[in-house]
Design an enzyme around this catalytic site. Structure first.
Site, PDB file in Angstrom:
ATOM      1  N   HIS A  44      63.993  24.630 -44.683  1.00 13.75           N
ATOM      2  CA  HIS A  44      63.908  25.530 -43.435  1.00 13.75           C
ATOM      3  C   HIS A  44      62.801  26.576 -43.610  1.00 13.75           C
ATOM      4  CE1 HIS A  44      66.656  28.089 -45.757  1.00 13.75           C
ATOM      5  NE2 HIS A  44      66.156  29.254 -44.827  1.00 13.75           N
TER       6      HIS A  44
HETATM    7  C1  UD1 Z   1      66.421  33.137 -40.888  1.00 15.94           C
HETATM    8  C2  UD1 Z   1      65.774  34.030 -41.829  1.00 15.94           C
HETATM    9  C3  UD1 Z   1      65.248  33.293 -43.011  1.00 15.94           C
HETATM   10  C4  UD1 Z   1      66.539  32.901 -43.666  1.00 15.94           C
HETATM   11  C5  UD1 Z   1      67.425  31.857 -42.506  1.00 15.94           C
HETATM   12  C6  UD1 Z   1      68.602  31.530 -43.248  1.00 15.94           C
HETATM   13  C7  UD1 Z   1      64.092  35.746 -40.943  1.00 15.94           C
HETATM   14  C8  UD1 Z   1      62.525  35.950 -40.411  1.00 15.94           C
HETATM   15  N1  UD1 Z   1      64.428  34.401 -41.404  1.00 15.94           N
HETATM   16  O1  UD1 Z   1      65.686  32.212 -40.527  1.00 15.94           O
HETATM   17  O2  UD1 Z   1      64.749  34.318 -44.179  1.00 15.94           O
HETATM   18  O3  UD1 Z   1      66.396  32.118 -44.759  1.00 15.94           O
HETATM   19  O4  UD1 Z   1      67.626  32.779 -41.422  1.00 15.94           O
HETATM   20  O5  UD1 Z   1      69.258  30.583 -42.456  1.00 15.94           O
HETATM   21  O6  UD1 Z   1      64.753  36.554 -40.246  1.00 15.94           O
HETATM   22  N2  UD1 Z   1      68.549  28.794 -33.918  1.00 15.94           N
HETATM   23  C9  UD1 Z   1      69.661  28.142 -33.593  1.00 15.94           C
HETATM   24  N3  UD1 Z   1      70.788  28.595 -33.888  1.00 15.94           N
HETATM   25  C10 UD1 Z   1      71.063  29.859 -33.988  1.00 15.94           C
HETATM   26  C11 UD1 Z   1      69.896  30.433 -34.724  1.00 15.94           C
HETATM   27  C12 UD1 Z   1      68.532  30.134 -34.797  1.00 15.94           C
HETATM   28  O7  UD1 Z   1      69.313  26.777 -32.944  1.00 15.94           O
HETATM   29  O8  UD1 Z   1      72.200  30.213 -34.271  1.00 15.94           O
HETATM   30  C13 UD1 Z   1      67.006  28.309 -34.006  1.00 15.94           C
HETATM   31  C14 UD1 Z   1      66.280  28.916 -32.901  1.00 15.94           C
HETATM   32  O9  UD1 Z   1      65.448  27.603 -32.347  1.00 15.94           O
HETATM   33  C15 UD1 Z   1      65.494  29.814 -33.509  1.00 15.94           C
HETATM   34  C16 UD1 Z   1      65.219  29.159 -35.011  1.00 15.94           C
HETATM   35  O10 UD1 Z   1      66.550  28.409 -35.154  1.00 15.94           O
HETATM   36  O11 UD1 Z   1      64.114  30.121 -32.817  1.00 15.94           O
HETATM   37  C17 UD1 Z   1      64.893  30.256 -35.961  1.00 15.94           C
HETATM   38  O12 UD1 Z   1      65.961  31.099 -36.108  1.00 15.94           O
HETATM   39  P1  UD1 Z   1      65.525  32.559 -36.650  1.00 15.94           P
HETATM   40  O13 UD1 Z   1      66.825  33.403 -36.734  1.00 15.94           O
HETATM   41  O14 UD1 Z   1      64.525  33.301 -35.800  1.00 15.94           O
HETATM   42  O15 UD1 Z   1      65.259  32.172 -38.075  1.00 15.94           O
HETATM   43  P2  UD1 Z   1      65.543  31.307 -39.098  1.00 15.94           P
HETATM   44  O16 UD1 Z   1      64.635  30.191 -39.361  1.00 15.94           O
HETATM   45  O17 UD1 Z   1      67.037  31.011 -39.069  1.00 15.94           O
HETATM   46  N1  UDP Z   2      74.655  27.298 -46.750  1.00 14.87           N
HETATM   47  C1  UDP Z   2      75.697  26.513 -46.093  1.00 14.87           C
HETATM   48  N2  UDP Z   2      75.575  25.520 -45.166  1.00 14.87           N
HETATM   49  C2  UDP Z   2      74.598  24.703 -45.141  1.00 14.87           C
HETATM   50  C3  UDP Z   2      73.466  25.306 -45.839  1.00 14.87           C
HETATM   51  C4  UDP Z   2      73.485  26.582 -46.713  1.00 14.87           C
HETATM   52  O1  UDP Z   2      77.043  27.008 -46.023  1.00 14.87           O
HETATM   53  O2  UDP Z   2      74.481  23.489 -44.467  1.00 14.87           O
HETATM   54  C5  UDP Z   2      75.034  28.259 -47.295  1.00 14.87           C
HETATM   55  C6  UDP Z   2      74.659  28.199 -48.866  1.00 14.87           C
HETATM   56  O3  UDP Z   2      75.672  28.996 -49.548  1.00 14.87           O
HETATM   57  C7  UDP Z   2      73.341  29.201 -48.810  1.00 14.87           C
HETATM   58  C8  UDP Z   2      73.686  30.155 -47.566  1.00 14.87           C
HETATM   59  O4  UDP Z   2      74.277  29.465 -46.740  1.00 14.87           O
HETATM   60  O5  UDP Z   2      73.109  29.617 -49.951  1.00 14.87           O
HETATM   61  C9  UDP Z   2      72.293  30.608 -47.083  1.00 14.87           C
HETATM   62  O6  UDP Z   2      71.281  29.637 -46.831  1.00 14.87           O
HETATM   63  P1  UDP Z   2      69.990  29.573 -46.202  1.00 14.87           P
HETATM   64  O7  UDP Z   2      69.344  28.424 -46.843  1.00 14.87           O
HETATM   65  O8  UDP Z   2      70.308  29.313 -44.775  1.00 14.87           O
HETATM   66  O9  UDP Z   2      69.267  30.965 -46.370  1.00 14.87           O
HETATM   67  P2  UDP Z   2      68.375  31.580 -47.510  1.00 14.87           P
HETATM   68  O10 UDP Z   2      69.137  31.848 -48.666  1.00 14.87           O
HETATM   69  O11 UDP Z   2      67.178  30.729 -47.758  1.00 14.87           O
HETATM   70  O12 UDP Z   2      67.727  32.932 -46.922  1.00 14.87           O
END
Ligand code: UD1
Ligand code: UDP
Length: 360
Positions: free
Chosen positions: A203
């Site tokens: 991601h």
């Molecule tokens: C965020 C964090 C990243 C972390 C990740 C964990 C920042 C800058 N990034 O990335 O460091 O690794 O979370 O999972 O804070 N979306 C959904 N449903 C949701 C939330 C998001 O569909 O509940 C989609 C939306 O299209 C959104 C995109 O995911 O635009 C990105 O979501 P966002 O919270 O901006 O950042 P992540 O990529 O989730």
């Molecule tokens: N995780 C989960 N389900 C998933 C993927 C991840 O429960 O399908 C958990 C797992 O414990 C992981 C945490 O969510 O360490 C955070 O994951 P993510 O990769 O989204 O965030 P990051 O650590 O890269 O910020």
């Protein structure tokens, strides 16, 4: 003295759970504020139920947007919330936009900030997380580090040593607390996987935002899936790009929705290998002794390489590295990083309690 925790994303929930639990025993009043950065059932609510986190006192419902839009909305909503609650201390977790916004708002309101998972550095400022980490650490009064390297980074950035506490890793507290619930055979059967399989999560913007990068990732994973069946619980970020590049059509690739914590960790525990660009997954595989191939050029968690099962691989190196792992090479049993023993939450709670006695 009241402690207010700010969480917003999936990894925040996993890190905050043991701290909230340990502070419950220690006694201060606690508030839990969910920013709503993650809002899908599978990225949010499921973690609260599974990890025994209390219902948030407030859900700010900020949601998604560009970095500027999301951060701006977070700042405005958090300013009102922190002003109304007037806590003695704000606790923030990790490196996401919710973490940065909460730290900035608290600092401007004169409320001390405690940062859990301070001092991680990838030294790659093109990662939004790296920007967030550096700024949050500068704004924090108390800094809780998960590794000795992190302590060193903070010292070099001029942060006074008496504010930095090396406490271990709360994400690993959560893992060890729930270890008995991770059921590889059950999770494998539920998803129709063969006995030998791999788990993939991707991601990071660098791997999934740009269609060309997504196409490279899909080509690499398609080749890998010819050697090992791959189950891929896909984060919503990048789902469209990876699917457009044909990920669903690759033989041996099993695409899934994001999974809850217990089921995900069940699959990881039973995996022959994990391929990821996640931060947390690099740490969890190290503790479970599962080989981890990280599709990135840098890691802010080098302790998972030096003391764990992690290895950074370029796209061209992935399949040879995977073959080596499948031949049983490359991963010796590891001792694991220092203090990743399930007691980080308790150590943090002790520091916070003492701090509150003096300042709160
Ligand atoms: C965020 C964090 C990243 C972390 C990740 C964990 C920042 C800058 N990034 O990335 O460091 O690794 O979370 O999972 O804070 N979306 C959904 N449903 C949701 C939330 C998001 O569909 O509940 C989609 C939306 O299209 C959104 C995109 O995911 O635009 C990105 O979501 P966002 O919270 O901006 O950042 P992540 O990529 O989730
Ligand atoms: N995780 C989960 N389900 C998933 C993927 C991840 O429960 O399908 C958990 C797992 O414990 C992981 C945490 O969510 O360490 C955070 O994951 P993510 O990769 O989204 O965030 P990051 O650590 O890269 O910020």
């Amino acid at each position: 003295g009241r402690v207010l925790h700010v969480v917003g994303t999936r990894p925040n929930f996993v890190k905050a759970a043991p701290v909230v639990a340990a502070l419950r025993t220690a006694g201060p009043d606690q508030f839990l504020v969910h920013t709503g950065q993650h809002y899908d059932e599978r990225l949010s609510h499921i973690f609260f139920r599974e990890l025994g986190l209390p219902e948030p006192d407030t859900d700010l419902g900020v949601g998604s947007g560009s970095h500027a839009r999301q951060t701006a909305d977070l700042l405005v909503a958090l300013e009102a919330e922190l002003t109304a609650r007037a806590p003695a201390l704000v606790m923030v977790y990790g490196d996401v936009n919710s973490t940065l916004a909460a730290s900035l708002v608290a600092a401007k309101l004169g409320i001390p900030v405690a940062h859990v998972e301070a001092g991680l550095r990838s030294f790659d400022m093109s990662m939004p997380e790296e920007v967030n980490r550096r700024l949050v650490d500068q704004l924090s009064e108390l800094l809780f580090a998960t590794s000795p390297e992190a302590v060193g980074h903070l010292a070099r950035e001029g942060i006074a040593a008496d504010r930095v506490h090396f406490v271990g890793n709360p994400m690993i507290d959560t893992l060890l607390t729930h270890l008995d619930r991770f059921d590889p055979a059950g999770a494998r059967a539920a998803h129709g996987l063969p006995e030998r399989y791999g788990v993939v999560t991707l991601h990071r913007p660098a791997n999934v935002d740009d269609p060309e990068a997504a196409a490279v990732a899909v080509r690499t994973l398609t080749e890998a899936a010819a050697h090992l069946d791959l189950t891929v619980p896909l984060h919503p970020r990048g789902r469209a790009a990876l699917q457009a590049a044909g990920l669903a059509d690759a033989p041996g690739v099993h695409l899934l929705e994001p999974l809850g914590y217990v089921e995900f960790m069940g699959l990881v525990r039973g995996a022959a290998a994990v391929i990821t660009d996640s931060g947390g997954v690099q740490e969890e595989t190290t503790v479970l002794g599962v080989p981890c191939l990280t599709l990135r050029t840098t890691t802010e968690r080098p302790v998972t390489v030096t003391h764990g099962t992690n290895r950074l691989v370029g796209h061209a190196e992935l399949v040879p590295a995977l073959d080596k792992v499948l031949d049983g090479g490359g991963v010796a049993p590891v001792e694991g990083p220092p203090l990743w023993d399930g007691r980080a939450g308790a150590r943090i709670a002790r520091v916070i309690t003492e701090w509150l006695e003096r300042h709160g």
